[in-house]
Design an enzyme around this catalytic site. Sequence first.
Site, PDB file in Angstrom:
ATOM      1  N   SER A 149     -11.098  -0.765  -1.455  1.00  0.00           N
ATOM      2  CA  SER A 149      -9.832  -0.694  -0.711  1.00  0.00           C
ATOM      3  C   SER A 149     -10.045  -0.967   0.765  1.00  0.00           C
ATOM      4  O   SER A 149      -9.169  -1.510   1.424  1.00  0.00           O
ATOM      5  CB  SER A 149      -9.237   0.718  -0.821  1.00  0.00           C
ATOM      6  OG  SER A 149      -8.540   0.883  -2.009  1.00  0.00           O
ATOM      7  N   ASP A 196       0.822  -1.214   0.000  1.00  0.00           N
ATOM      8  CA  ASP A 196       0.000   0.000   0.000  1.00  0.00           C
ATOM      9  C   ASP A 196       0.857   1.266   0.000  1.00  0.00           C
ATOM     10  O   ASP A 196       1.977   1.249  -0.518  1.00  0.00           O
ATOM     11  CB  ASP A 196      -0.954  -0.056   1.213  1.00  0.00           C
ATOM     12  CG  ASP A 196      -2.287   0.607   0.938  1.00  0.00           C
ATOM     13  OD1 ASP A 196      -2.300   1.802   0.624  1.00  0.00           O
ATOM     14  OD2 ASP A 196      -3.321  -0.065   1.071  1.00  0.00           O
ATOM     15  N   HIS A 252      -3.744   6.176   3.072  1.00  0.00           N
ATOM     16  CA  HIS A 252      -4.465   4.983   2.627  1.00  0.00           C
ATOM     17  C   HIS A 252      -3.943   3.713   3.306  1.00  0.00           C
ATOM     18  O   HIS A 252      -4.713   2.903   3.815  1.00  0.00           O
ATOM     19  CB  HIS A 252      -4.318   4.901   1.104  1.00  0.00           C
ATOM     20  CG  HIS A 252      -5.183   3.899   0.418  1.00  0.00           C
ATOM     21  ND1 HIS A 252      -4.767   2.608   0.193  1.00  0.00           N
ATOM     22  CD2 HIS A 252      -6.424   3.990  -0.109  1.00  0.00           C
ATOM     23  CE1 HIS A 252      -5.723   1.963  -0.460  1.00  0.00           C
ATOM     24  NE2 HIS A 252      -6.740   2.767  -0.652  1.00  0.00           N
TER      25      HIS A 252
END
Length: 768
Positions: A548, A148, A221
């Site tokens: 996600s 990620d 994220h």
Amino acid sequence: MTRCSADLISHHALPWLLVLLLAVNNALPQPSEYQTYIIHMDHSQKPSSFSTHESWHRSTLKSLSSFPAGDEEMLLYSYSHAMHGFSARLTPSQLAELEKNPAHRATYQESFGKLFTTRTTKFLGLKRSSGIWPTASYGKDVIIGIIDTGVWPESESFSDKGMSPVPERWKGECENGTAFSHSDCNKKLIGARSFSKGFLAAGRKVSSKYDFDSARDFAGHGTHTSSTAAGNHVPGASHFGYARGTARGVAPGAHIAMYKVLWATDTKEAAATDVLAGMDQAIADGVDIMSLSLGFTQTPYFKDVIAIASLSAIEKGIVVICAAGNDELPNTTYNGAPWIMTVGAGTIDRSFVATMNLGNGLTVEGTSYFPESVYITNAPLYYGKGNLSKAICNSSALDPQEAVGKIVLCDYSTNVDTFEQMDEVQRAGAYAGIFLTGTLSLDREDYSSPSLVLQTNSGTSVRKYVTRDNNATVQSMRFVITKLNTKPAPQVAYFSSRGPDPISPGVLKPDILAPGMDVLAAVVPNRPVTETDMYNLVTDYALNSGTSMAAPHVAGVAALLKAVHHDWSPAAIRSAMMTTASTIDNTNTILKDQWTGLPATPLDFGAGHINPNKAMEPGLIYDMDLQDYIDFLCGLGYSKKQMRAIIRQNQWSCSQNPTNLNYPSFVAIFPRGGRSLTGKNFSRAVTNVGDDISVYRAVLAVPTGMRIRAEPSTLTFTSKHQKQSFVVNVEIDKNAPTINYGYLKWIDQHNHISGEPEIPNSQKQDID
Ligand SMILES: *[C@@H]1O[C@H](CO)[C@@H](O)[C@H](O)[C@H]1NC(C)=O
Ligand SMILES: *[C@@H]1O[C@H](CO)[C@@H](O)[C@H](O)[C@H]1NC(C)=O
Ligand SMILES: *[C@@H]1O[C@H](CO)[C@@H](O)[C@H](O)[C@H]1NC(C)=O
Ligand SMILES: *[C@@H]1O[C@H](CO)[C@@H](O)[C@H](O)[C@H]1NC(C)=O
Ligand SMILES: *[C@@H]1O[C@H](CO)[C@@H](O)[C@H](O)[C@H]1NC(C)=O
Ligand SMILES: *[C@@H]1O[C@H](CO)[C@@H](O)[C@H](O)[C@H]1NC(C)=O
């Protein structure tokens, strides 16, 4: 309890082999002469004089003509786990030379992928007193590798309070770099590495304005996804007061390793070379689960680095979980290789609202994420009746003299976006806005002023009132209200990518649904989440939506299952989750599509919504190993070269019946028109993982226009781990609907026949 169900889909469409011809090549030519390539090599041809693959790779590069002397930078990465080979910057003539090398297997041009961007554990039925959490010791000793944007190690979610020691088999590292040191890892965050060579080789820069040159997260994220999968308990977390509660990962006892492959510039991009390097390292380091919330344009598996690296990982017993994508439409799933667990997004039973009492006694509730607890009383209500522009609050339409100090109602119009309306209401000096809408897609960060969004139909009563009463008022308006147990839930999140899978429509994708809407998890604390008029708001915990966010939930459940069943293969873990998934929502009807409000189908939700406690005891599993996937690939008609590129072997054997992948779902695709009756036989084998002695009978839900039989319809097991085969015969009438769905359940002798799958939401949970 042990129940096993699977979806049956028949689909009148083009024969699936045709689809394979429509490969998409997303490689973008670079202007410069040098370009980045991933070179797949046959490692069995490495001369024994080279002690390592890397030294062989370097020597191979140096032997190329016009290799700049001393230019070590040409080699980006050597790969030896996810793939055999390397990535390098090469000119076209050097590439041509390299491709003549007998050890060369395949070339991939660099490409770029994108991100698919509480209470969710409770919604999943996870509790301290019983079920998979205590049984799995919360995922103790399992290592989840997250590919990620990096991690914010100081977040409370990565505290190692109560964590078991770092497993001895762990070979990973905590890399030093910009704003990141070895000591930032602990017993929770056991590894952190970053991979940027491909990104830099493509001419991008890691600038301090946009990112940290280390595993430290900038975009937020990766911090969100990793804390969702395995974050520690953090009481009192909230998104500016919304969703307040204890934030925790699905497997709070599991360890996390971060592989940063995604770099923020003005956009966020991941280079295929870097993703492959991250996956290669994760395999070498010894992760048990890998979770990817990103994807590349769909291509056949032999060109898809995530598919290739995942197959290597599966071979080593690592479960690979990927997000299905956020493209909303049918035929848009990403990461759909049958060895990957592909995750779609669902909503949960929580909403964020503002309420309003009108002067006529009416109470109205609408969606709001406005991040401050403002309380407005006794304000006039304004509506630009009789003037279209004013009524829809489009740019410059409102007269500040009319609107100032009031609450403005704005009509829905396809000509103006809700966030433009919000700006206009703010410009006119109104206290707040009420916005009617016909769509769903308004982001949390758009709520920069006190706003309440109403679906058009529930807004008509407000409009009626303000139209008829010249002195209409709002008695009170309140923000930051979190509502729980909302119905229906779960729903298929409107953005979730839908099947059939563009690469293999014959394999049902997505596999499963998990929470992906308004998920509260850790973020980087120094970047504004919302900008209001006056100031930027930052937070430690924030709501995010996307597949996600769904994928790390499944990674967490996979970690729990791995902790309970050490010996289960990746396919067994996926099968257990799929065959126990629920297709029913908290109103006891089939899961709905958030976008249309209509019943959703397995092409939207796969096997259904994940149910972790039930996945612990699936009764039967549809197991698979590498040979099953090789047989599947044999059936795709790939050339020998393409086969070698994906399975990384020079020799393999194909079974007689390559189309019968032992998948826990069934898809049959028939040509349009044609004969009056078309049929297909699916061969499957199930393994008993329940009681030694068990008898299962098949229960089928058969839609009109279809005949389905399971042969035999009873399976008798005399011991655990025993396998039994059966055939599902499907026949379709000429007049059957274009797409038709059925279900097969295996129900054991304990006969929990109710046929009403447990609802994933349970309101009777322990309080903690
Ligand atoms: C760690 O990285 C920083 C920044 O790149 C550097 O200044 C420092 O010297 C490094 N420390 C070690 C021990 O390598
Ligand atoms: C405002 O809306 C009206 C009516 O739909 C339209 O004619 C006009 O062009 C819009 N003005 C702007 C600035 O968008
Ligand atoms: C509607 O309001 C706009 C903006 O205030 C104004 O320019 C326009 O003349 C009005 N139209 C009518 C028909 O009153
Ligand atoms: C509306 O309010 C104004 C000013 O407060 C008042 O003069 C008028 O009588 C009111 N009209 C109605 C219909 O109540
Ligand atoms: C599905 O998508 C692929 C590309 O992603 C396209 O080539 C194909 O034609 C689509 N199939 C259908 C049935 O729409
Ligand atoms: C499926 O199997 C049955 C029984 O062996 C056979 O009669 C039938 O022809 C098969 N159908 C297809 C489509 O292969």
